[in-house]
Structures are given as structure tokens and as C-alpha cells.
Design a protein around this motif. Structure first.
Motif, PDB file in Angstrom:
ATOM      1  N   ILE A   1      28.670  -6.213 -11.142  1.00 45.36           N
ATOM      2  CA  ILE A   1      27.505  -5.741 -10.398  1.00 45.36           C
ATOM      3  C   ILE A   1      26.450  -5.162 -11.331  1.00 45.36           C
ATOM      4  O   ILE A   1      26.764  -4.347 -12.205  1.00 45.36           O
ATOM      5  CB  ILE A   1      27.927  -4.668  -9.374  1.00 45.36           C
ATOM      6  CG1 ILE A   1      28.946  -5.271  -8.401  1.00 45.36           C
ATOM      7  CG2 ILE A   1      26.721  -4.095  -8.649  1.00 45.36           C
ATOM      8  CD1 ILE A   1      29.578  -4.266  -7.468  1.00 45.36           C
ATOM      9  N   GLN A   2      25.216  -5.574 -11.104  1.00 41.77           N
ATOM     10  CA  GLN A   2      24.074  -4.952 -11.765  1.00 41.77           C
ATOM     11  C   GLN A   2      23.425  -4.026 -10.749  1.00 41.77           C
ATOM     12  O   GLN A   2      23.254  -4.403  -9.581  1.00 41.77           O
ATOM     13  CB  GLN A   2      23.072  -6.004 -12.243  1.00 41.77           C
ATOM     14  CG  GLN A   2      23.621  -6.845 -13.379  1.00 41.77           C
ATOM     15  CD  GLN A   2      22.652  -7.930 -13.817  1.00 41.77           C
ATOM     16  OE1 GLN A   2      21.811  -8.370 -13.051  1.00 41.77           O
ATOM     17  NE2 GLN A   2      22.792  -8.362 -15.055  1.00 41.77           N
ATOM     18  N   THR A   3      23.089  -2.828 -11.202  1.00 40.05           N
ATOM     19  CA  THR A   3      22.489  -1.837 -10.302  1.00 40.05           C
ATOM     20  C   THR A   3      21.091  -1.461 -10.779  1.00 40.05           C
ATOM     21  O   THR A   3      20.697  -1.783 -11.910  1.00 40.05           O
ATOM     22  CB  THR A   3      23.345  -0.552 -10.236  1.00 40.05           C
ATOM     23  OG1 THR A   3      23.292   0.107 -11.510  1.00 40.05           O
ATOM     24  CG2 THR A   3      24.778  -0.845  -9.857  1.00 40.05           C
ATOM     25  N   GLU A   4      20.393  -0.748  -9.923  1.00 43.38           N
ATOM     26  CA  GLU A   4      19.129  -0.160 -10.336  1.00 43.38           C
ATOM     27  C   GLU A   4      19.430   0.913 -11.384  1.00 43.38           C
ATOM     28  O   GLU A   4      20.527   1.487 -11.404  1.00 43.38           O
ATOM     29  CB  GLU A   4      18.435   0.456  -9.128  1.00 43.38           C
ATOM     30  CG  GLU A   4      18.043  -0.570  -8.082  1.00 43.38           C
ATOM     31  CD  GLU A   4      17.567   0.053  -6.790  1.00 43.38           C
ATOM     32  OE1 GLU A   4      17.527   1.295  -6.678  1.00 43.38           O
ATOM     33  OE2 GLU A   4      17.245  -0.720  -5.877  1.00 43.38           O
ATOM     34  N   VAL A   5      18.479   1.182 -12.230  1.00 43.81           N
ATOM     35  CA  VAL A   5      18.665   2.154 -13.306  1.00 43.81           C
ATOM     36  C   VAL A   5      19.101   3.500 -12.744  1.00 43.81           C
ATOM     37  O   VAL A   5      18.529   4.010 -11.778  1.00 43.81           O
ATOM     38  CB  VAL A   5      17.359   2.315 -14.118  1.00 43.81           C
ATOM     39  CG1 VAL A   5      17.502   3.418 -15.161  1.00 43.81           C
ATOM     40  CG2 VAL A   5      16.977   1.001 -14.782  1.00 43.81           C
ATOM     41  N   GLY A   6      20.164   4.045 -13.334  1.00 40.13           N
ATOM     42  CA  GLY A   6      20.653   5.364 -12.958  1.00 40.13           C
ATOM     43  C   GLY A   6      21.533   5.401 -11.716  1.00 40.13           C
ATOM     44  O   GLY A   6      21.922   6.482 -11.276  1.00 40.13           O
TER      45      GLY A   6
ATOM     46  N   THR B   1      29.506   0.000 -19.391  1.00 38.68           N
ATOM     47  CA  THR B   1      28.310  -0.335 -20.163  1.00 38.68           C
ATOM     48  C   THR B   1      28.317  -1.828 -20.446  1.00 38.68           C
ATOM     49  O   THR B   1      29.349  -2.483 -20.370  1.00 38.68           O
ATOM     50  CB  THR B   1      28.265   0.440 -21.493  1.00 38.68           C
ATOM     51  OG1 THR B   1      29.403   0.086 -22.272  1.00 38.68           O
ATOM     52  CG2 THR B   1      28.255   1.940 -21.261  1.00 38.68           C
ATOM     53  N   GLY B   2      27.156  -2.352 -20.781  1.00 34.37           N
ATOM     54  CA  GLY B   2      27.042  -3.779 -21.071  1.00 34.37           C
ATOM     55  C   GLY B   2      26.092  -4.451 -20.101  1.00 34.37           C
ATOM     56  O   GLY B   2      25.282  -3.792 -19.440  1.00 34.37           O
ATOM     57  N   PRO B   3      26.197  -5.783 -19.980  1.00 34.55           N
ATOM     58  CA  PRO B   3      25.259  -6.506 -19.117  1.00 34.55           C
ATOM     59  C   PRO B   3      25.441  -6.203 -17.629  1.00 34.55           C
ATOM     60  O   PRO B   3      24.527  -6.419 -16.837  1.00 34.55           O
ATOM     61  CB  PRO B   3      25.540  -7.976 -19.417  1.00 34.55           C
ATOM     62  CG  PRO B   3      26.890  -8.010 -20.040  1.00 34.55           C
ATOM     63  CD  PRO B   3      27.096  -6.677 -20.697  1.00 34.55           C
ATOM     64  N   TYR B   4      26.609  -5.703 -17.248  1.00 35.30           N
ATOM     65  CA  TYR B   4      26.849  -5.295 -15.867  1.00 35.30           C
ATOM     66  C   TYR B   4      27.085  -3.796 -15.849  1.00 35.30           C
ATOM     67  O   TYR B   4      27.530  -3.217 -16.832  1.00 35.30           O
ATOM     68  CB  TYR B   4      28.029  -6.063 -15.265  1.00 35.30           C
ATOM     69  CG  TYR B   4      27.700  -7.520 -15.094  1.00 35.30           C
ATOM     70  CD1 TYR B   4      27.022  -7.975 -13.969  1.00 35.30           C
ATOM     71  CD2 TYR B   4      28.010  -8.441 -16.085  1.00 35.30           C
ATOM     72  CE1 TYR B   4      26.680  -9.305 -13.821  1.00 35.30           C
ATOM     73  CE2 TYR B   4      27.663  -9.775 -15.953  1.00 35.30           C
ATOM     74  CZ  TYR B   4      26.999 -10.202 -14.820  1.00 35.30           C
ATOM     75  OH  TYR B   4      26.644 -11.515 -14.680  1.00 35.30           O
ATOM     76  N   ASP B   5      26.799  -3.171 -14.710  1.00 44.66           N
ATOM     77  CA  ASP B   5      26.878  -1.724 -14.601  1.00 44.66           C
ATOM     78  C   ASP B   5      28.140  -1.234 -13.903  1.00 44.66           C
ATOM     79  O   ASP B   5      28.594  -0.125 -14.138  1.00 44.66           O
ATOM     80  CB  ASP B   5      25.652  -1.202 -13.845  1.00 44.66           C
ATOM     81  CG  ASP B   5      24.370  -1.639 -14.510  1.00 44.66           C
ATOM     82  OD1 ASP B   5      24.198  -1.351 -15.714  1.00 44.66           O
ATOM     83  OD2 ASP B   5      23.535  -2.286 -13.842  1.00 44.66           O
ATOM     84  N   VAL B   6      28.689  -2.068 -13.019  1.00 42.56           N
ATOM     85  CA  VAL B   6      29.891  -1.722 -12.278  1.00 42.56           C
ATOM     86  C   VAL B   6      30.805  -2.934 -12.251  1.00 42.56           C
ATOM     87  O   VAL B   6      30.345  -4.058 -12.037  1.00 42.56           O
ATOM     88  CB  VAL B   6      29.566  -1.285 -10.823  1.00 42.56           C
ATOM     89  CG1 VAL B   6      30.833  -0.981 -10.040  1.00 42.56           C
ATOM     90  CG2 VAL B   6      28.633  -0.078 -10.821  1.00 42.56           C
ATOM     91  N   VAL B   7      32.091  -2.706 -12.496  1.00 42.85           N
ATOM     92  CA  VAL B   7      33.094  -3.759 -12.373  1.00 42.85           C
ATOM     93  C   VAL B   7      34.058  -3.341 -11.273  1.00 42.85           C
ATOM     94  O   VAL B   7      34.587  -2.229 -11.280  1.00 42.85           O
ATOM     95  CB  VAL B   7      33.853  -3.997 -13.700  1.00 42.85           C
ATOM     96  CG1 VAL B   7      34.960  -5.024 -13.507  1.00 42.85           C
ATOM     97  CG2 VAL B   7      32.899  -4.446 -14.788  1.00 42.85           C
ATOM     98  N   VAL B   8      34.261  -4.255 -10.324  1.00 40.60           N
ATOM     99  CA  VAL B   8      35.100  -3.984  -9.155  1.00 40.60           C
ATOM    100  C   VAL B   8      36.253  -4.974  -9.138  1.00 40.60           C
ATOM    101  O   VAL B   8      36.074  -6.150  -9.457  1.00 40.60           O
ATOM    102  CB  VAL B   8      34.269  -4.143  -7.859  1.00 40.60           C
ATOM    103  CG1 VAL B   8      35.141  -4.024  -6.622  1.00 40.60           C
ATOM    104  CG2 VAL B   8      33.136  -3.135  -7.836  1.00 40.60           C
ATOM    105  N   ARG B   9      37.430  -4.505  -8.765  1.00 41.39           N
ATOM    106  CA  ARG B   9      38.556  -5.404  -8.483  1.00 41.39           C
ATOM    107  C   ARG B   9      38.809  -5.301  -6.991  1.00 41.39           C
ATOM    108  O   ARG B   9      38.922  -4.199  -6.448  1.00 41.39           O
ATOM    109  CB  ARG B   9      39.802  -5.011  -9.266  1.00 41.39           C
ATOM    110  CG  ARG B   9      40.972  -5.932  -8.959  1.00 41.39           C
ATOM    111  CD  ARG B   9      41.716  -6.321 -10.173  1.00 41.39           C
ATOM    112  NE  ARG B   9      42.816  -7.195  -9.798  1.00 41.39           N
ATOM    113  CZ  ARG B   9      43.709  -7.612 -10.630  1.00 41.39           C
ATOM    114  NH1 ARG B   9      43.652  -7.241 -11.882  1.00 41.39           N
ATOM    115  NH2 ARG B   9      44.662  -8.427 -10.246  1.00 41.39           N
ATOM    116  N   ALA B  10      38.857  -6.461  -6.333  1.00 38.85           N
ATOM    117  CA  ALA B  10      39.007  -6.480  -4.882  1.00 38.85           C
ATOM    118  C   ALA B  10      40.015  -7.541  -4.473  1.00 38.85           C
ATOM    119  O   ALA B  10      40.318  -8.451  -5.246  1.00 38.85           O
ATOM    120  CB  ALA B  10      37.659  -6.753  -4.224  1.00 38.85           C
ATOM    121  N   GLN B  11      40.501  -7.418  -3.243  1.00 39.51           N
ATOM    122  CA  GLN B  11      41.419  -8.410  -2.710  1.00 39.51           C
ATOM    123  C   GLN B  11      41.115  -8.645  -1.237  1.00 39.51           C
ATOM    124  O   GLN B  11      40.598  -7.770  -0.552  1.00 39.51           O
ATOM    125  CB  GLN B  11      42.868  -7.985  -2.886  1.00 39.51           C
ATOM    126  CG  GLN B  11      43.238  -6.708  -2.178  1.00 39.51           C
ATOM    127  CD  GLN B  11      44.654  -6.272  -2.504  1.00 39.51           C
ATOM    128  OE1 GLN B  11      45.221  -6.695  -3.504  1.00 39.51           O
ATOM    129  NE2 GLN B  11      45.216  -5.449  -1.666  1.00 39.51           N
TER     130      GLN B  11
END
Length: 77
Positions: free
Chosen positions: A8-13, A35-45
């Protein structure tokens, strides 16, 4: 059962807030701001691919502060 990583990419902050909100959603097993090109990493099922799609579109993408998602289903060999 289908599992996936959702990048997920989010708005700044907004990464920490978005990760906290997503962590409360049924079907989400983990949500972390990174940190990196994405802001949030989610694991889902979910029960199947259709249910996973509904989870992402109806529950996750509608949250305030999210600008883009990329869903990566996990392939078990």
C-alpha cells in the motif's frame, strides 16, 4: 483459503494511521508500516480469490489516506 500480501502507498504522513486501521479489519493477519516504495505491507487471508478481492476493494481501499494498492497472492507449491 487464499492468502496475500497487499502493498500500500499512502498519503504523506499517513502510513502509521493506515496500518493501525487496517490491522482491525477481519481477514487481516498483519499490517505494518515500512520504508521503501510502499508505506504499508499487509498480510491477509480470505476463503477464495473473490472474497480476497472484496476485502481489498470494499474494506481496505476505501480507507482515508490510501493512494494505491498492489495485491500479491501467495502461491504455495
Amino acid at each position: 483459503m487464499v492468502q496475500a500480501y497487499i502493498l500500500i502507498q499512502t498519503e504523506v504522513g499517513r502510513a502509521a494511521d493506515v496500518a493501525r486501521e487496517i490491522a482491525e479489519i477481519d481477514g487481516v493477519t498483519r499490517a505494518e508500516d515500512v520504508t521503501g516504495p510502499y508505506d504499508v505491507v499487509v498480510r491477509a487471508q480470505a476463503e477464495d480469490v473473490d472474497a480476497l478481492g472484496r476485502l481489498v476493494v470494499a474494506r481496505i481501499q476505501r480507507l482515508a489516506g490510501i493512494s494505491r494498492t498492489l495485491t500479491c497472492p501467495i502461491v504455495n507449491i
